[in-house]
Structures are given as structure tokens and as C-alpha cells.
Design an enzyme around this catalytic site. Structure first.
Site: not given
Ligand code: GTP
Ligand code: SPV
Ligand code: MN
Length: 581
Positions: A70, A198, A200, A207, A253-255, A365
Site C-alpha cells: 500500500r 497491488y 489494498g 480497504k 490478525k490472520t494468524n 501475499r
Molecule cells: P494484514 O493482512 O496486513 O492486515 O496482516 P495481519 O494482521 O493479518 O498479519 P498476519 O497474521 O498475516 O501476520 C503478519 C506477520 O506476523 C507474519 O509474518 C506472522 O508470522 C507474524 N505473526 C503473527 N502472529 C504472531 C505471533 O503471535 N507472534 C509472533 N512473533 N509473530 C506473529
Molecule cells: C493490510 O495492509 O492491512 C492488508 C493488505 O490487509 S491490503 O489489502 O493490501 O491492504
Molecule cells: Mn489488513
């Protein structure tokens, strides 16, 4: 004419006249159409087939190396009055912005196909669903919209019945960073995006619509559009609590939404409803309920492996579009911390050489339909959404913020959310690892003045009958050597469990100036490599550091002038006083 809705056919005709495409394609949203997009992109080189024996239906897209995240400095909210966009947004007068964008769009689709993508955000037909139409000249965008939203014929039928929709106009243009802008006109329910392909910046339902435009609408209509995952936690007795959690981009968040309970948590189940965006409304009983406007995931690839996120690791072995990952000699996708294989070709298509940096781009991604997630909740399609027990804010902070704490009440919780600060990540262009204020994880996504936004948040105290408890977490605290103090990922369930126990009144807490913290004995660390000292460190509140933090926050609030609600300043003053005592 492909629609009986005059305003839509007029708009498509007007855009076609401006952009001059060779062809116009109205998306029907069928699987056959998706396959035709894939075939076409394999032909044009926009997609590369991955190993179909081990990764069936998986493809790689390599974006322009200048177009991988973004672009917050090129993202604008164009309200008539600058103060309505607020200091949290870049602003341009709407007429000037439209004029500039028209210049870019003039003739930009010559030789290309114009795709008309009617889409629905939220369960089709739900009272909380909203509709939009994206026009784009990118087949990659059309294919991603198929995976990420409910798009095509059923959405068009709803739009025709309703007679209104959000207009989103997108072109990849020349992919020139000097000719790239993401423009929002919330007063006209319009989005214009030029020069980027890209996620977002280009998948306008996400978004641009579901956060920036929707947050603006939500304020006038009394609901919330938030950068939050939605997850259901089912205990061994079969009780499920739903949590909505806001962490900044690439902060987990995804995790968390796809968490697999640790070995020790037999009988616990975790259900994903959403991984990035929550739309929350008060129902007729004054209870906050959430729906996920999206139907797919656009997730961070690096860091995903069988230990950190086995759910996601399996989910992306089929029917997935990868963007900017590396490939192995066997033509399988590869990324940093994938625990099998090794990179042969990097994300830019060069033979892998560690001297060139990581093999996969740090913001590479995956795009996949939410249906492929084995823990996808059946209630994700429920028109009325799910009731929310707790709201959780979090940031990525190596210091200061403890593992978890609970706000004292709703107004204090709004301050806790407004005070979120986090280290920047690769999800947006710019320097990584710099702590910046990111209220409610919405800094890049709130479509109006943050002062008004906090006032809107506070208003729920008067309108709701039962309000969720509010918490703050930090999975990212580090020791002096830079190692994470908390194991994170699946083990985060231990912290969620404490929160649920708090909501149910089953466990006590230590009363601290910043909120309620767990007593160390109440965080289950059985079987973890977390010593008593480490847990104490994770739960430590350094008053000196916190005083500085509150001072910094006071300065930040000041930048919003008289738009900051007095109630929020009062909450701030209360914490300052408690820290002094
Ligand atoms: P967006 O899609 O950008 O909004 O991201 P998101 O918030 O969904 O983040 P995501 O879950 O994809 O995690 C981003 C990074 O953080 C990844 O490389 C994960 O491996 C790392 N991560 C996620 N949860 C944890 C955690 O509990 N501990 C640690 N150390 N790293 C984490
Ligand atoms: C973020 O950046 O918070 C995402 C990926 O979830 S995007 O859709 O590119 O904004
Ligand atoms: Mn996001």
C-alpha cells in the site's frame, strides 16, 4: 446494455468513453469465468503456473518491483472540508483530485479490457451487506475480486434491486509511482485508483470500500467498520465466545483468526469468521454483532509454516494465487520461514542470491477463498452476524505494552484503542520497524477525522445495552537480545482464555493505573518455555515509560484540536493521575 439499472449502465458508458478500452467484460462471477481469467493470464505472462501435482490450482503473480505494498503517502480522502478528513488523512479538494484523476484515466485502457465487477461486501442479502461496482483494466484484480468478494450476477441482482452502489474506478495505468494515486470521495461514495495493481490499492472492495468509505457511512448511520479479525473460541463444554481484534497491518490478525489450539487445549476449537475487516452493528437488543464483509483472504505469506499456522499452511496448497513469493527448483512456492524446500528463483524472477535480500518479498501475499479454510465458521454466512463478547486492540511493540491488559470500562477502552502504537511493517511502503501511532489499527483506513471517530466510538456507551469488554495485547515484546518473550501463534489461546474468563467474571486481576492485568498465576504457561521471570517481564508495567507514553499521546491528541471529545481527554487525565499516585 448488461443491466437494467440505468445509473450503472450510464456510469460504465461514461467511464468507457473516458478510458477507451478495446473490450468491455461484465463479470458474472462463475467458476468458468475465473478459469478463463487464469488461462488468459497464463498466456499473457501475468501468472506463472506452479507445480500442479503438489499445488493444484496455484499460480504465481510477480508484480512490478515498484508496486508491492500500500502507498499511504499517495492515498487521499477528499471531503469538501479539509477538517472532515482530519490530520489522519491526506486531503485534496474533491474537484482538483477528480480533475487530476480524469487526466490519468483519459485513454488509459486503449488496447485493454474493461472489466465491470459488481460485488457484495457481507453475506448476500444480509441487512448489513453493502454493494459496489469496481471497474478495472486488470485481469489480476478481477480474479482476486472473485476470490475475495461475492462478485458477479447475484451481486448485480441485489444492486439492481437496491438501485445504488459504491463506484470504484481502477486502472493499473503505467505502474509509474509518479502517476499513482488512491482517491476517496466519501461524500459521493466514489473511489478512484490509478497506477497500482497491488491488493489494498487495487482490490477496491477491501480497504477503499469496506474501511475508508464504509467507516464514513458507519459514522452517520451508527455502526462501525473496523480493521478487525472476527474469531469464535469454543471451549470444551461447547460454549463459543466471539472476539473482534484490531491489530495493524502484518501484526497477526490472520494468524489469530486461524489459530490451532495447543496440544494441551484438548476439546477447544477456534472458528474463523474474518481475518481483516469487521462491520459491527447494534442489534434490536442493543447487542454488538459483527459480520465479515469479505469472502476471501489476502494474507501475508512469509512466516507461515506447519508450526506457526498449520491451518493456513494447508489452506494455501490449492486454488491459491501467490503474489511475489520465490519458487523452488521443483516449481513450488517458497518464502522465508517455510520449513521445507529452498528457493531457486526469487520474487523478482532472478536466480536466488541471498545478497539480494529475502527470496520472497516480505509483503508477499496469498489470495484464497475463505471456504478453503478448514476452520471457517458456518456462521460466517449468517446474515445477522455473531454477538461480540470482547474487542481486542494490539500492536507490535518490543517494549512497554504488556502481554495483555483489560480496560476499566468502555470509555477507558476507547482511550486504549486510540492509544494503539505499533512498529511499521512491509504492508505499506516506507521504513519498517518505526513505532507510530495507529489508533484502533485504523491510521491508514479511517475515512474521516479521528476526533469524530473517537466521539463515535464513545457514543456506543449510551446506545448499547450490553457492551463488549475491551482488551489490549502485545505478542511482540522482546528481550535484550531481540528475541520474542512470548511464543505467540497457537499459544495466544492461553491469553484469549484469560480474557474470556474475565468477561465471564471467573477470574480476578491486578488493578493497575493502565487497566486490569492478569495475576501471573492466572496465565497458563504449562508446557511452555516461559519462565516465571519471563512472565513477570511480560506483565510488567514500567511507570516511568508509561508516563512518557501518556505524554506522547497527549501531544498526539492535541493535533486533532477541538475535534477530540472531552470525554477522551478526561480518560487520559485519569490514567495520568493514576500513574502519578
Ligand atoms: P494484514 O493482512 O496486513 O492486515 O496482516 P495481519 O494482521 O493479518 O498479519 P498476519 O497474521 O498475516 O501476520 C503478519 C506477520 O506476523 C507474519 O509474518 C506472522 O508470522 C507474524 N505473526 C503473527 N502472529 C504472531 C505471533 O503471535 N507472534 C509472533 N512473533 N509473530 C506473529
Ligand atoms: C493490510 O495492509 O492491512 C492488508 C493488505 O490487509 S491490503 O489489502 O493490501 O491492504
Ligand atoms: Mn489488513
Amino acid at each position: 446494455m448488461n443491466t437494467r439499472l440505468q445509473s450503472l449502465s450510464d456510469w460504465v458508458a461514461e467511464v468507457a468513453k473516458l478510458t477507451q478500452p478495446d473490450r468491455i467484460h461484465w463479470c458474472d462471477g462463475s467458476p468458468a469465468e475465473y478459469q478463463s481469467f487464469i488461462k488468459q493470464m497464463l498466456g499473457s505472462g501475468d501468472l506463472i503456473e506452479l507445480n500442479q501435482a503438489s499445488y493444484p490450482g496455484c499460480y504465481l503473480h510477480r508484480s512490478d518491483p515498484n508496486d508491492v505494498a500500500r502507498v499511504e503517502h499517495l492515498t487521499y480522502v477528499c471531503t469538501s472540508a479539509k477538517a472532515d478528513a482530519g490530520p489522519n488523512n491526506h486531503w485534496m479538494p474533491p474537484a482538483e483530485a477528480k480533475n487530476m484523476m480524469h487526466g490519468f484515466f483519459d485513454g488509459c485502457m486503449k488496447g485493454r479490457t474493461l472489466y465491470v465487477i459488481p460485488y457484495c461486501m457481507g453475506p448476500l442479502g444480509s441487512p448489513y451487506a453493502r454493494y459496489g461496482v469496481e471497474i478495472t483494466d486488470s485481469t489480476y484484480v478481477a480474479a482476486n475480486m472473485y476470490l475475495m468478494t461475492r462478485m458477479g450476477k447475484p451481486a448485480l441482482e441485489q444492486i439492481e434491486a437496491a438501485g445504488s452502489f459504491i463506484k470504484g474506478l481502477h486502472s493499473i495505468g503505467e505502474l509509474d509511482p509518479e502517476r499513482r494515486f488512491i482517491m476517496h470521495f466519501p461524500e459521493e461514495l466514489t473511489i478512484m485508483s490509478y497506477g497500482s495493481g497491488y491488493g489494498g490499492n487495487a482490490l477496491l472492495g477491501k480497504k477503499c470500500h469496506a474501511l475508508r468509505i464504509a467507516s464514513y457511512q458507519a459514522r452517520t448511520e451508527g455502526w462501525l467498520a473496523e480493521h478487525m479479525l472476527i474469531v469464535g473460541i469454543e471451549d470444551p463444554e461447547g460454549n463459543t465466545h466471539y472476539l473482534a481484534c484490531a491489530f495493524p497491518s502484518a501484526c497477526g490478525k490472520t494468524n489469530l483468526a486461524m489459530l490451532i489450539p495447543p496440544e494441551r487445549y484438548k476439546g477447544w476449537k477456534v472458528w474463523t469468521l474474518g481475518d481483516d475487516i469487521a462491520w459491527m452493528h447494534l442489534d434490536a437488543n442493543g447487542q454488538l454483532r459483527a459480520v465479515n464483509p469479505e469472502a476471501g483472504l489476502f494474507g501475508v505469506v512469509p512466516g507461515t509454516n506447519r508450526k506457526t499456522n498449520p491451518n493456513a499452511y494447508d489452506m494455501i496448497t490449492r486454488d491459491t494465487i501467490f503474489t511475489n513469493v520465490a519458487v523452488t527448483a521443483d516449481n513450488e512456492p517458497w518464502w522465508e520461514d517455510k520449513d521445507v524446500g529452498k528457493p531457486a528463483i526469487d520474487w523478482q524472477g532472478r536466480p536466488y542470491d541471498s545478497a539480494n535480500g529475502p527470496a520472497a518479498h516480505p509483503n508477499s501475499r496469498f489470495t484464497v477463498t475463505a471456504k478453503n479454510n478448514p476452520s471457517y465458521s458456518s456462521l460466517a454466512e449468517a446474515p445477522e452476524g455473531v454477538p461480540i463478547t470482547a474487542l481486542v486492540f494490539g500492536g507490535r511493540r518490543r517494549e512497554l505494552a504488556p502481554l495483555v491488559y483489560q480496560a476499566k470500562d468502555w470509555a477507558h477502552g476507547v482511550l486504549v484503542g486510540a492509544s494503539v502504537a505499533s512498529e511499521t511493517t512491509a504492508a505499506a511502503t516506507g521504513k519498517v520497524g518505526v513505532v507510530r501511532r495507529d489508533p484502533m489499527a485504523m491510521k491508514p483506513f479511517c475515512g474521516y477525522n479521528f476526533g469524530d471517530y473517537w466521539a463515535h466510538w464513545l457514543s456506543f456507551a449510551d446506545r448499547a445495552k450490553t457492551l463488549p469488554q475491551i482488551f489490549h495485547v502485545n505478542w511482540f515484546r522482546r528481550d535484550a537480545d531481540g528475541r520474542f518473550l512470548w511464543p505467540g501463534f497457537g499459544e495466544n489461546l492461553r491469553v484469549l482464555r484469560w480474557m474470556i474468563d474475565r468477561c465471564e467474571g471467573r477470574v480476578g486481576a491486578q488493578e493497575m493505573p493502565i487497566g486490569h492485568l492478569p495475576k501471573p498465576a492466572d496465565i497458563d504457561t504449562t508446557g511452555l518455555d516461559v519462565s516465571k521471570e519471563t512472565l513477570e517481564q511480560l506483565l510488567a508495567v514500567d511507570r516511568g515509560q508509561w508516563r512518557e507514553e501518556l505524554e506522547h499521546m497527549a501531544g498526539y491528541l492535541k493535533t486533532f484540536g477541538d475535534r477530540v471529545p472531552k470525554r477522551l481527554l478526561d480518560e487520559h487525565a485519569k490514567v495520568v493521575a493514576a500513574l502519578k499516585a
